[in-house]
Design a protein around this motif. Structure first.
Motif, PDB file in Angstrom:
ATOM      1  N   VAL A   1      24.842  23.391  28.643  1.00  0.00           N
ATOM      2  CA  VAL A   1      23.515  23.671  29.184  1.00  0.00           C
ATOM      3  C   VAL A   1      23.659  24.452  30.475  1.00  0.00           C
ATOM      4  O   VAL A   1      24.487  24.126  31.322  1.00  0.00           O
ATOM      5  CB  VAL A   1      22.742  22.360  29.439  1.00  0.00           C
ATOM      6  N   TYR A   2      22.861  25.492  30.598  1.00  0.00           N
ATOM      7  CA  TYR A   2      22.847  26.316  31.802  1.00  0.00           C
ATOM      8  C   TYR A   2      21.558  26.035  32.562  1.00  0.00           C
ATOM      9  O   TYR A   2      20.473  26.129  32.006  1.00  0.00           O
ATOM     10  CB  TYR A   2      22.971  27.792  31.437  1.00  0.00           C
ATOM     11  N   PHE A   3      21.685  25.682  33.818  1.00  0.00           N
ATOM     12  CA  PHE A   3      20.563  25.294  34.663  1.00  0.00           C
ATOM     13  C   PHE A   3      20.033  26.508  35.423  1.00  0.00           C
ATOM     14  O   PHE A   3      20.789  27.210  36.080  1.00  0.00           O
ATOM     15  CB  PHE A   3      21.020  24.208  35.651  1.00  0.00           C
ATOM     16  N   ILE A   4      18.741  26.743  35.315  1.00  0.00           N
ATOM     17  CA  ILE A   4      18.069  27.798  36.065  1.00  0.00           C
ATOM     18  C   ILE A   4      16.859  27.164  36.736  1.00  0.00           C
ATOM     19  O   ILE A   4      16.043  26.525  36.073  1.00  0.00           O
ATOM     20  CB  ILE A   4      17.602  28.940  35.145  1.00  0.00           C
ATOM     21  N   GLY A   5      16.754  27.304  38.036  1.00  0.00           N
ATOM     22  CA  GLY A   5      15.596  26.749  38.712  1.00  0.00           C
ATOM     23  C   GLY A   5      15.872  26.382  40.149  1.00  0.00           C
ATOM     24  O   GLY A   5      16.836  26.836  40.767  1.00  0.00           O
ATOM     25  N   MET A   6      15.025  25.527  40.662  1.00  0.00           N
ATOM     26  CA  MET A   6      15.094  25.108  42.058  1.00  0.00           C
ATOM     27  C   MET A   6      15.815  23.764  42.158  1.00  0.00           C
ATOM     28  O   MET A   6      15.556  22.859  41.372  1.00  0.00           O
ATOM     29  CB  MET A   6      13.683  24.969  42.630  1.00  0.00           C
ATOM     30  N   ASN A   7      16.718  23.631  43.142  1.00  0.00           N
ATOM     31  CA  ASN A   7      17.389  22.356  43.353  1.00  0.00           C
ATOM     32  C   ASN A   7      16.449  21.328  43.970  1.00  0.00           C
ATOM     33  O   ASN A   7      16.420  20.179  43.562  1.00  0.00           O
ATOM     34  CB  ASN A   7      18.621  22.528  44.248  1.00  0.00           C
ATOM     35  N   LYS A   8      15.696  21.742  44.963  1.00  0.00           N
ATOM     36  CA  LYS A   8      14.725  20.863  45.613  1.00  0.00           C
ATOM     37  C   LYS A   8      13.344  21.484  45.472  1.00  0.00           C
ATOM     38  O   LYS A   8      13.187  22.699  45.580  1.00  0.00           O
ATOM     39  CB  LYS A   8      15.059  20.695  47.100  1.00  0.00           C
ATOM     40  N   PRO A   9      12.332  20.660  45.241  1.00  0.00           N
ATOM     41  CA  PRO A   9      10.984  21.230  45.116  1.00  0.00           C
ATOM     42  C   PRO A   9      10.456  21.720  46.458  1.00  0.00           C
ATOM     43  O   PRO A   9      10.831  21.230  47.523  1.00  0.00           O
ATOM     44  CB  PRO A   9      10.153  20.059  44.597  1.00  0.00           C
TER      45      PRO A   9
ATOM     46  N   SER B   1      -0.474  16.101  49.544  1.00  0.00           N
ATOM     47  CA  SER B   1       0.854  16.700  49.526  1.00  0.00           C
ATOM     48  C   SER B   1       1.087  17.324  48.150  1.00  0.00           C
ATOM     49  O   SER B   1       0.893  16.669  47.126  1.00  0.00           O
ATOM     50  CB  SER B   1       1.910  15.627  49.796  1.00  0.00           C
ATOM     51  N   LEU B   2       1.465  18.592  48.141  1.00  0.00           N
ATOM     52  CA  LEU B   2       1.704  19.312  46.892  1.00  0.00           C
ATOM     53  C   LEU B   2       3.185  19.633  46.767  1.00  0.00           C
ATOM     54  O   LEU B   2       3.819  20.057  47.729  1.00  0.00           O
ATOM     55  CB  LEU B   2       0.893  20.616  46.862  1.00  0.00           C
ATOM     56  N   SER B   3       3.708  19.449  45.575  1.00  0.00           N
ATOM     57  CA  SER B   3       5.114  19.773  45.297  1.00  0.00           C
ATOM     58  C   SER B   3       5.168  20.797  44.180  1.00  0.00           C
ATOM     59  O   SER B   3       4.489  20.653  43.160  1.00  0.00           O
ATOM     60  CB  SER B   3       5.876  18.525  44.870  1.00  0.00           C
ATOM     61  N   PHE B   4       5.968  21.834  44.381  1.00  0.00           N
ATOM     62  CA  PHE B   4       6.130  22.894  43.390  1.00  0.00           C
ATOM     63  C   PHE B   4       7.604  23.002  43.024  1.00  0.00           C
ATOM     64  O   PHE B   4       8.454  23.134  43.896  1.00  0.00           O
ATOM     65  CB  PHE B   4       5.666  24.244  43.943  1.00  0.00           C
ATOM     66  N   ALA B   5       7.880  22.966  41.731  1.00  0.00           N
ATOM     67  CA  ALA B   5       9.258  23.147  41.257  1.00  0.00           C
ATOM     68  C   ALA B   5       9.212  23.575  39.802  1.00  0.00           C
ATOM     69  O   ALA B   5       8.294  23.240  39.061  1.00  0.00           O
ATOM     70  CB  ALA B   5      10.063  21.864  41.399  1.00  0.00           C
ATOM     71  N   ILE B   6      10.224  24.317  39.403  1.00  0.00           N
ATOM     72  CA  ILE B   6      10.368  24.705  38.004  1.00  0.00           C
ATOM     73  C   ILE B   6      11.858  24.722  37.680  1.00  0.00           C
ATOM     74  O   ILE B   6      12.673  25.195  38.471  1.00  0.00           O
ATOM     75  CB  ILE B   6       9.696  26.064  37.700  1.00  0.00           C
ATOM     76  N   ASN B   7      12.198  24.138  36.545  1.00  0.00           N
ATOM     77  CA  ASN B   7      13.585  24.061  36.102  1.00  0.00           C
ATOM     78  C   ASN B   7      13.664  24.422  34.623  1.00  0.00           C
ATOM     79  O   ASN B   7      12.809  24.013  33.834  1.00  0.00           O
ATOM     80  CB  ASN B   7      14.147  22.644  36.287  1.00  0.00           C
TER      81      ASN B   7
END
Length: 86
Positions: free
Chosen positions: A42-50, A59-65
């Motif tokens: 599996v290859y991981f693409i995205g943000m480590n921390k939101p 409080s809003l959190s944005f992340a995509i993995n």
């Protein structure tokens, strides 16, 4: 013309469904057949921390993995082909 009345939301749904099915098949084949164990890579693409936006009231959190493997890419290609054909 074929597919002229299909929506883009349906296309995205079909692509996501193809990705999920391909990933599931890759995990099953990679776990059960030793020669095909490379399908589980599996290859991981995205943000480590939101990204967190704290406004004191809310409080809003944005992340995509994305976790992509070879079979999920094949599943996406098959889904696109089936979408265009039907």
């Amino acid at each position: 013309m074929k597919g002229s009345n299909k929506s883009s939301a349906f296309f995205i749904f079909i692509v996501l469904l193809g990705s999920i099915c391909g990933s599931l098949i890759g995990d099953l084949l990679g776990s059960n057949i030793k020669v095909l164990s490379f399908l589980k890579n599996v290859y991981f693409i995205g943000m480590n921390k939101p990204l967190v936006l704290d406004l004191k009231v809310i409080s809003l959190s944005f992340a995509i993995n994305f976790n992509i493997n070879l079979m999920s890419i094949i599943g996406i290609i098959v889904a696109i082909i089936l979408y265009r054909k039907f």
